[in-house]
Design a protein around this motif. Structure first.
Motif, PDB file in Angstrom:
ATOM      1  N   VAL A 111      14.100  -6.478  19.437  1.00 36.78           N
ATOM      2  CA  VAL A 111      13.907  -5.445  18.550  1.00 36.78           C
ATOM      3  C   VAL A 111      12.639  -4.703  18.626  1.00 36.78           C
ATOM      4  O   VAL A 111      12.809  -3.366  18.735  1.00 36.78           O
ATOM      5  CB  VAL A 111      14.189  -6.028  17.138  1.00 36.78           C
ATOM      6  CG1 VAL A 111      14.165  -5.031  16.059  1.00 36.78           C
ATOM      7  CG2 VAL A 111      15.414  -6.882  16.931  1.00 36.78           C
ATOM      8  N   GLU A 112      11.493  -5.134  18.256  1.00 36.64           N
ATOM      9  CA  GLU A 112      10.291  -4.585  17.989  1.00 36.64           C
ATOM     10  C   GLU A 112       9.773  -3.752  19.291  1.00 36.64           C
ATOM     11  O   GLU A 112       9.503  -2.682  19.035  1.00 36.64           O
ATOM     12  CB  GLU A 112       9.250  -5.489  17.569  1.00 36.64           C
ATOM     13  CG  GLU A 112       9.655  -6.062  16.395  1.00 36.64           C
ATOM     14  CD  GLU A 112       8.840  -7.173  16.094  1.00 36.64           C
ATOM     15  OE1 GLU A 112       7.835  -7.739  16.777  1.00 36.64           O
ATOM     16  OE2 GLU A 112       8.815  -8.008  14.829  1.00 36.64           O
ATOM     17  N   HIS A 113       9.728  -4.356  20.485  1.00 38.85           N
ATOM     18  CA  HIS A 113       9.331  -3.602  21.457  1.00 38.85           C
ATOM     19  C   HIS A 113      10.412  -2.452  21.892  1.00 38.85           C
ATOM     20  O   HIS A 113       9.826  -1.341  22.163  1.00 38.85           O
ATOM     21  CB  HIS A 113       9.442  -4.569  22.941  1.00 38.85           C
ATOM     22  CG  HIS A 113       8.790  -3.991  24.247  1.00 38.85           C
ATOM     23  ND1 HIS A 113       7.669  -3.480  24.288  1.00 38.85           N
ATOM     24  CD2 HIS A 113       9.804  -3.596  25.341  1.00 38.85           C
ATOM     25  CE1 HIS A 113       7.748  -3.060  25.550  1.00 38.85           C
ATOM     26  NE2 HIS A 113       8.871  -3.246  25.925  1.00 38.85           N
ATOM     27  N   VAL A 114      11.658  -2.405  21.812  1.00 39.62           N
ATOM     28  CA  VAL A 114      12.536  -1.563  22.219  1.00 39.62           C
ATOM     29  C   VAL A 114      12.461  -0.515  21.103  1.00 39.62           C
ATOM     30  O   VAL A 114      12.434   0.738  21.297  1.00 39.62           O
ATOM     31  CB  VAL A 114      14.006  -2.167  22.021  1.00 39.62           C
ATOM     32  CG1 VAL A 114      14.926  -0.909  22.291  1.00 39.62           C
ATOM     33  CG2 VAL A 114      14.070  -2.971  23.213  1.00 39.62           C
ATOM     34  N   PHE A 115      12.487  -0.824  19.779  1.00 37.70           N
ATOM     35  CA  PHE A 115      12.436   0.059  18.789  1.00 37.70           C
ATOM     36  C   PHE A 115      11.172   0.978  18.709  1.00 37.70           C
ATOM     37  O   PHE A 115      11.215   2.164  18.928  1.00 37.70           O
ATOM     38  CB  PHE A 115      12.336  -0.578  17.270  1.00 37.70           C
ATOM     39  CG  PHE A 115      12.506   0.555  16.170  1.00 37.70           C
ATOM     40  CD1 PHE A 115      13.526   1.087  15.972  1.00 37.70           C
ATOM     41  CD2 PHE A 115      11.441   0.616  15.408  1.00 37.70           C
ATOM     42  CE1 PHE A 115      13.498   1.829  14.853  1.00 37.70           C
ATOM     43  CE2 PHE A 115      11.336   1.488  14.455  1.00 37.70           C
ATOM     44  CZ  PHE A 115      12.217   2.032  13.902  1.00 37.70           C
ATOM     45  N   GLY A 116      10.049   0.430  18.978  1.00 38.48           N
ATOM     46  CA  GLY A 116       8.775   0.988  19.023  1.00 38.48           C
ATOM     47  C   GLY A 116       8.558   2.038  20.237  1.00 38.48           C
ATOM     48  O   GLY A 116       8.211   3.209  20.208  1.00 38.48           O
ATOM     49  N   TYR A 148      16.686  -4.591  29.568  1.00 45.05           N
ATOM     50  CA  TYR A 148      16.990  -5.167  28.321  1.00 45.05           C
ATOM     51  C   TYR A 148      18.628  -5.326  28.293  1.00 45.05           C
ATOM     52  O   TYR A 148      18.893  -6.497  27.770  1.00 45.05           O
ATOM     53  CB  TYR A 148      16.791  -4.239  27.548  1.00 45.05           C
ATOM     54  CG  TYR A 148      17.101  -4.429  26.011  1.00 45.05           C
ATOM     55  CD1 TYR A 148      16.132  -4.924  25.323  1.00 45.05           C
ATOM     56  CD2 TYR A 148      18.238  -3.510  25.400  1.00 45.05           C
ATOM     57  CE1 TYR A 148      16.525  -5.404  23.864  1.00 45.05           C
ATOM     58  CE2 TYR A 148      18.663  -4.102  24.067  1.00 45.05           C
ATOM     59  CZ  TYR A 148      17.700  -4.812  23.262  1.00 45.05           C
ATOM     60  OH  TYR A 148      17.865  -4.876  22.049  1.00 45.05           O
ATOM     61  N   VAL A 166      11.394   3.172  21.892  1.00 45.19           N
ATOM     62  CA  VAL A 166      12.393   4.324  21.767  1.00 45.19           C
ATOM     63  C   VAL A 166      11.866   5.344  20.919  1.00 45.19           C
ATOM     64  O   VAL A 166      11.870   6.575  21.013  1.00 45.19           O
ATOM     65  CB  VAL A 166      13.760   3.815  21.393  1.00 45.19           C
ATOM     66  CG1 VAL A 166      14.501   4.954  20.902  1.00 45.19           C
ATOM     67  CG2 VAL A 166      14.541   3.080  22.160  1.00 45.19           C
ATOM     68  N   LEU A 167      11.289   5.074  19.741  1.00 42.83           N
ATOM     69  CA  LEU A 167      10.718   5.981  18.740  1.00 42.83           C
ATOM     70  C   LEU A 167       9.628   6.600  19.572  1.00 42.83           C
ATOM     71  O   LEU A 167       9.458   8.121  19.326  1.00 42.83           O
ATOM     72  CB  LEU A 167      10.139   5.241  17.623  1.00 42.83           C
ATOM     73  CG  LEU A 167       9.685   6.065  16.209  1.00 42.83           C
ATOM     74  CD1 LEU A 167      10.994   7.105  15.960  1.00 42.83           C
ATOM     75  CD2 LEU A 167       9.131   5.028  15.320  1.00 42.83           C
ATOM     76  N   SER A 225       3.581  -1.419  20.953  1.00 43.47           N
ATOM     77  CA  SER A 225       4.659  -1.996  21.288  1.00 43.47           C
ATOM     78  C   SER A 225       4.365  -2.689  22.588  1.00 43.47           C
ATOM     79  O   SER A 225       5.490  -3.216  23.258  1.00 43.47           O
ATOM     80  CB  SER A 225       5.708  -0.921  21.332  1.00 43.47           C
ATOM     81  OG  SER A 225       6.028  -0.268  20.059  1.00 43.47           O
TER      82      SER A 225
END
Length: 153
Positions: free
Chosen positions: A91-96, A63, A98-99, A138
């Motif tokens: 955004v979406e792949h990383v955010f999902g 990333y 990491v969460l 994700s």
């Protein structure tokens, strides 16, 4: 180096999914049957977290330093937010993910803080299931616009 790390990241997803499914299955069976918390329960949670952390490290390197997709997204972030593929990768792949990693770690930490075996299984079931759902949501499955092959070679 990009191709090698991408291959490793792609292959490691299967270890994450397998250990996650096993952790959820053991948690469910332990909770349902009210069996004691055992060393295999502890170990599968450990391997799930370990595979997640390694996957995160590889993903972070991709990333931040190597991915042409994120590089393109960071050049014009506003335009990237209007592009489904770039938005997914930036955004979406990383955010999902990491969460999901945060939930798995919180769950494992809470499991270690309780001495009640039934509660350990229940906490594992809740947090590992939520993490696994986020991971599954994700992943860039091949049928999606931003999809990738199931196996890279």
């Amino acid at each position: 180096m990009y191709a090698t790390l991408l291959l490793l990241h792609s292959l490691l997803r299967w270890a994450v999914l397998l250990t996650g499914l096993l952790a959820v299955a053991r948690a469910f069976s332990g909770w349902r049957s009210r069996r004691p918390w055992t060393l295999p329960d502890e170990r599968i949670g450990f391997w799930f977290i370990t595979s997640l952390d390694l996957q995160f490290l590889l993903g972070l390197i991709l990333y931040v330093a190597l991915s042409p997709l994120t590089r393109a997204a960071f050049q014009d972030f506003g335009a990237a937010m209007r592009d489904n593929v770039l938005r997914f990768w930036a955004v979406e792949h990383v955010f999902g993910m990491v969460l999901a990693i945060a939930l798995a770690h919180i769950g494992r930490s809470r499991v270690h803080k309780t001495g009640d075996d039934g509660r350990r299984h229940k906490l594992s079931l809740i947090f590992f299931t939520l993490a696994l759902i986020l991971i599954l949501g994700s992943i860039p499955w091949p049928t999606l616009a931003h999809g990738r092959p199931l196996l890279r070679w």
